[in-house]
Design a protein around this motif. Structure first.
Motif, mmCIF file in Angstrom:
data_model
loop_
_atom_site.group_PDB
_atom_site.id
_atom_site.type_symbol
_atom_site.label_atom_id
_atom_site.label_comp_id
_atom_site.label_asym_id
_atom_site.label_seq_id
_atom_site.Cartn_x
_atom_site.Cartn_y
_atom_site.Cartn_z
ATOM 1 N N VAL A 76 0.857 -1.187 0.000
ATOM 2 C CA VAL A 76 0.000 0.000 0.000
ATOM 3 C C VAL A 76 0.891 1.233 0.000
ATOM 4 C CG1 VAL A 76 -1.794 1.315 1.194
ATOM 5 C CG2 VAL A 76 -1.841 -1.198 1.233
ATOM 6 N N LEU A 77 0.759 2.065 -1.027
ATOM 7 C CA LEU A 77 1.576 3.262 -1.199
ATOM 8 C C LEU A 77 0.879 4.434 -0.501
ATOM 9 C CD1 LEU A 77 4.231 3.826 -2.771
ATOM 10 C CD2 LEU A 77 2.822 4.646 -4.649
ATOM 11 N N THR A 78 1.453 4.873 0.630
ATOM 12 C CA THR A 78 0.842 5.952 1.418
ATOM 13 C C THR A 78 1.785 7.158 1.440
ATOM 14 O OG1 THR A 78 -0.269 4.320 2.821
ATOM 15 C CG2 THR A 78 -0.144 6.594 3.637
ATOM 16 N N PHE A 79 1.402 8.238 0.747
ATOM 17 C CA PHE A 79 2.215 9.452 0.692
ATOM 18 C C PHE A 79 1.904 10.368 1.870
ATOM 19 C CE2 PHE A 79 2.504 8.104 -3.709
ATOM 20 C CZ PHE A 79 3.814 8.431 -4.030
ATOM 21 N N ASP A 80 2.949 11.095 2.330
ATOM 22 C CA ASP A 80 2.715 12.045 3.412
ATOM 23 C C ASP A 80 1.827 13.190 2.942
ATOM 24 O OD1 ASP A 80 4.579 13.148 1.692
ATOM 25 O OD2 ASP A 80 5.983 13.769 3.249
ATOM 26 N N LYS A 81 1.938 13.540 1.644
ATOM 27 C CA LYS A 81 1.018 14.495 1.016
ATOM 28 C C LYS A 81 1.101 14.303 -0.490
ATOM 29 C CE LYS A 81 4.235 18.437 0.867
ATOM 30 N NZ LYS A 81 4.413 19.878 1.217
ATOM 31 N N GLU A 82 0.064 14.721 -1.203
ATOM 32 C CA GLU A 82 0.027 14.531 -2.651
ATOM 33 C C GLU A 82 0.057 15.849 -3.407
ATOM 34 O OE1 GLU A 82 -3.375 12.084 -3.419
ATOM 35 O OE2 GLU A 82 -2.412 10.270 -2.631
ATOM 36 N N LEU A 83 0.161 16.965 -2.677
ATOM 37 C CA LEU A 83 0.244 18.285 -3.295
ATOM 38 C C LEU A 83 1.294 19.118 -2.572
ATOM 39 C CD1 LEU A 83 -0.769 20.741 -5.014
ATOM 40 C CD2 LEU A 83 -2.473 21.122 -3.218
ATOM 41 N N HIS A 84 2.182 19.745 -3.347
ATOM 42 C CA HIS A 84 3.163 20.664 -2.755
ATOM 43 C C HIS A 84 3.088 22.005 -3.456
ATOM 44 C CE1 HIS A 84 6.724 22.081 -0.695
ATOM 45 N NE2 HIS A 84 7.192 22.514 -1.869
ATOM 46 N N ASP A 85 2.932 23.064 -2.659
ATOM 47 C CA ASP A 85 2.870 24.426 -3.172
ATOM 48 C C ASP A 85 4.200 25.115 -2.859
ATOM 49 O OD1 ASP A 85 2.318 26.990 -3.964
ATOM 50 O OD2 ASP A 85 0.421 27.156 -2.877
ATOM 51 N N PHE A 86 4.965 25.455 -3.902
ATOM 52 C CA PHE A 86 6.242 26.132 -3.705
ATOM 53 C C PHE A 86 6.075 27.589 -3.306
ATOM 54 C CE2 PHE A 86 7.594 22.692 -6.609
ATOM 55 C CZ PHE A 86 8.711 22.230 -5.931
ATOM 56 N N GLY A 87 4.889 28.142 -3.556
ATOM 57 C CA GLY A 87 4.710 29.572 -3.323
ATOM 58 C C GLY A 87 5.434 30.351 -4.410
ATOM 59 N N SER A 88 6.127 31.416 -4.046
ATOM 60 C CA SER A 88 6.872 32.229 -5.010
ATOM 61 C C SER A 88 8.229 31.590 -5.296
ATOM 62 C CB SER A 88 7.064 33.649 -4.484
ATOM 63 O OG SER A 88 5.810 34.301 -4.350
ATOM 64 N N VAL A 89 8.521 31.417 -6.584
ATOM 65 C CA VAL A 89 9.768 30.788 -7.012
ATOM 66 C C VAL A 89 10.542 31.775 -7.875
ATOM 67 C CG1 VAL A 89 10.781 28.895 -8.330
ATOM 68 C CG2 VAL A 89 8.703 28.509 -6.993
ATOM 69 N N PRO A 90 11.803 32.081 -7.541
ATOM 70 C CA PRO A 90 12.601 32.963 -8.395
ATOM 71 C C PRO A 90 12.851 32.312 -9.753
ATOM 72 C CG PRO A 90 13.610 32.711 -6.222
ATOM 73 C CD PRO A 90 12.534 31.674 -6.331
ATOM 74 N N GLU A 91 12.603 33.033 -10.830
ATOM 75 C CA GLU A 91 12.832 32.496 -12.160
ATOM 76 C C GLU A 91 14.296 32.100 -12.335
ATOM 77 O OE1 GLU A 91 12.225 33.662 -16.875
ATOM 78 O OE2 GLU A 91 11.778 35.127 -15.308
ATOM 79 N N GLY A 92 14.504 30.935 -12.916
ATOM 80 C CA GLY A 92 15.848 30.438 -13.138
ATOM 81 C C GLY A 92 16.254 29.327 -12.190
ATOM 82 N N THR A 93 15.514 29.150 -11.105
ATOM 83 C CA THR A 93 15.857 28.088 -10.158
ATOM 84 C C THR A 93 15.160 26.783 -10.536
ATOM 85 O OG1 THR A 93 14.052 28.706 -8.681
ATOM 86 C CG2 THR A 93 16.184 29.717 -8.268
ATOM 87 N N MET A 94 15.695 25.692 -10.030
ATOM 88 C CA MET A 94 15.091 24.374 -10.218
ATOM 89 C C MET A 94 14.288 24.064 -8.954
ATOM 90 S SD MET A 94 16.372 23.597 -13.207
ATOM 91 C CE MET A 94 16.312 21.835 -13.479
ATOM 92 N N ALA A 95 12.985 24.276 -9.029
ATOM 93 C CA ALA A 95 12.119 24.047 -7.873
ATOM 94 C C ALA A 95 11.996 22.541 -7.631
ATOM 95 C CB ALA A 95 10.748 24.672 -8.105
ATOM 96 N N THR A 96 12.471 22.083 -6.486
ATOM 97 C CA THR A 96 12.570 20.648 -6.215
ATOM 98 C C THR A 96 11.811 20.270 -4.949
ATOM 99 O OG1 THR A 96 14.767 20.603 -7.228
ATOM 100 C CG2 THR A 96 14.168 18.734 -5.857
ATOM 101 N N HIS A 97 11.033 19.201 -5.050
ATOM 102 C CA HIS A 97 10.353 18.681 -3.854
ATOM 103 C C HIS A 97 10.377 17.159 -3.879
ATOM 104 C CE1 HIS A 97 7.688 18.413 -0.439
ATOM 105 N NE2 HIS A 97 6.943 17.555 -1.114
ATOM 106 N N GLU A 98 10.598 16.578 -2.702
ATOM 107 C CA GLU A 98 10.559 15.131 -2.544
ATOM 108 C C GLU A 98 9.272 14.725 -1.822
ATOM 109 O OE1 GLU A 98 14.018 13.725 -0.558
ATOM 110 O OE2 GLU A 98 15.340 14.011 -2.303
ATOM 111 N N PHE A 99 8.416 14.004 -2.525
ATOM 112 C CA PHE A 99 7.228 13.417 -1.903
ATOM 113 C C PHE A 99 7.662 12.120 -1.230
ATOM 114 C CE2 PHE A 99 5.474 15.971 -5.348
ATOM 115 C CZ PHE A 99 4.383 16.588 -4.754
ATOM 116 N N ARG A 100 7.430 12.035 0.052
ATOM 117 C CA ARG A 100 7.822 10.834 0.794
ATOM 118 C C ARG A 100 6.616 9.912 0.979
ATOM 119 N NH1 ARG A 100 12.817 11.003 2.605
ATOM 120 N NH2 ARG A 100 13.912 13.006 2.573
ATOM 121 N N PHE A 101 6.872 8.627 0.867
ATOM 122 C CA PHE A 101 5.794 7.655 1.040
ATOM 123 C C PHE A 101 6.258 6.514 1.928
ATOM 124 C CE2 PHE A 101 8.072 6.062 -2.711
ATOM 125 C CZ PHE A 101 8.189 4.713 -2.422
#
Length: 257
Positions: free
Chosen positions: A22-47
């Motif tokens: 059973v694949l249980t994620f801590d969350k299924e949506l991540h909001d970065f908010g404001s991101v400076p242009e040119g950066t690599m917005a990275t998020h790890e969804f943990r399960f």
């Protein structure tokens, strides 16, 4: 006897159905908010595997080419955890974004959809949203030089130029994407966050097919809100490097025997 067999078969099938990961994620949506242009917005969804059988992620598919996924490739045993990483390239993409990655596995729910969203702000928008104190504390990207000349190269050949990047600011410097008009320049390696006062070597790969003297403007984006780093790659591109070396550069004819 027939009814007993049917009953036992149903019990076995029910047990087999229950024996699954059973694949249980801590969350299924991540909001970065404001991101400076040119950066690599990275998020790890943990399960976590909350089932009773190992989980194997077969594939993770992003909804666009601007998002690069990665994930735990080894089987995740019951009770153990793993990650699904989503990296959004914000270079040249100002404005609101909402992207998904679809996870396919052997879990009870074979397909799961994860979402990342945010608002990419250009440099001017970022500066206007910060106080002078915050701007003074931001990272600063400094290159050791602005021009690299490869000299003579063969069309389609891939050559590497090394630049030293120093962070003269007060926060970690994070490099983003590279942009060029020819789409013939890319990273060979991208260093991790560069600490204030520290330097790192960046290797750029140049592969040009257009013949003649070339001077390619290149922009390296980052989270330096004061602006992007600009450099120029130069080369004299010839059709056949070996063949061209057999004649004089003056253009005088050389007879072949």
């Amino acid at each position: 006897m027939k009814h007993l067999f049917s009953f036992l078969l149903a019990v076995l099938l029910a047990g087999a159905a229950q024996a699954q990961g059973v694949l249980t994620f801590d969350k299924e949506l991540h909001d970065f908010g404001s991101v400076p242009e040119g950066t690599m917005a990275t998020h790890e969804f943990r399960f976590k595997n909350t089932g009773n059988q190992p989980i194997i992620i077969a594939n993770v598919q992003a909804s666009c080419g601007c998002t690069t996924p990665d994930w735990t490739k080894t089987p995740v045993l019951p009770g153990k955890t793993g990650i699904v990483k989503a990296v959004y390239s914000s270079a040249g993409r100002p404005g609101v974004f909402n992207k998904t990655v679809t996870v396919t596995s052997n879990a009870t729910t074979p397909s799961s959809v994860l979402t990342i969203k945010g608002n990419v702000l250009n440099k001017e928008q970022m500066k206007s949203s910060l106080t002078p104190q915050q701007i003074a504390q931001s990272p600063r990207l400094t290159l050791d030089r602005a021009v690299h000349n490869f000299g003579k190269m063969e069309a389609g050949q891939s050559l590497t130029a090394k630049f030293t990047v120093k962070n003269t600011g007060k926060q970690d410097l994070v490099l983003g994407a590279i942009t060029s008009q020819c789409y013939c320049v890319g990273y060979k390696n991208v260093p991790g966050p560069i600490k204030p006062g520290q330097s790192s070597v960046v290797e750029l790969v140049y592969s040009q097919r257009k013949l003649g003297e070339q001077a390619e403007p290149v922009v390296i984006t980052s989270n330096d809100i004061t602006g992007d780093a600009k450099l120029t790659l130069k080369a004299n591109v010839v059709q056949d490097l070996n063949g061209s070396s057999m004649v004089k550069e003056s253009g005088a004819s050389v007879p072949f025997k």
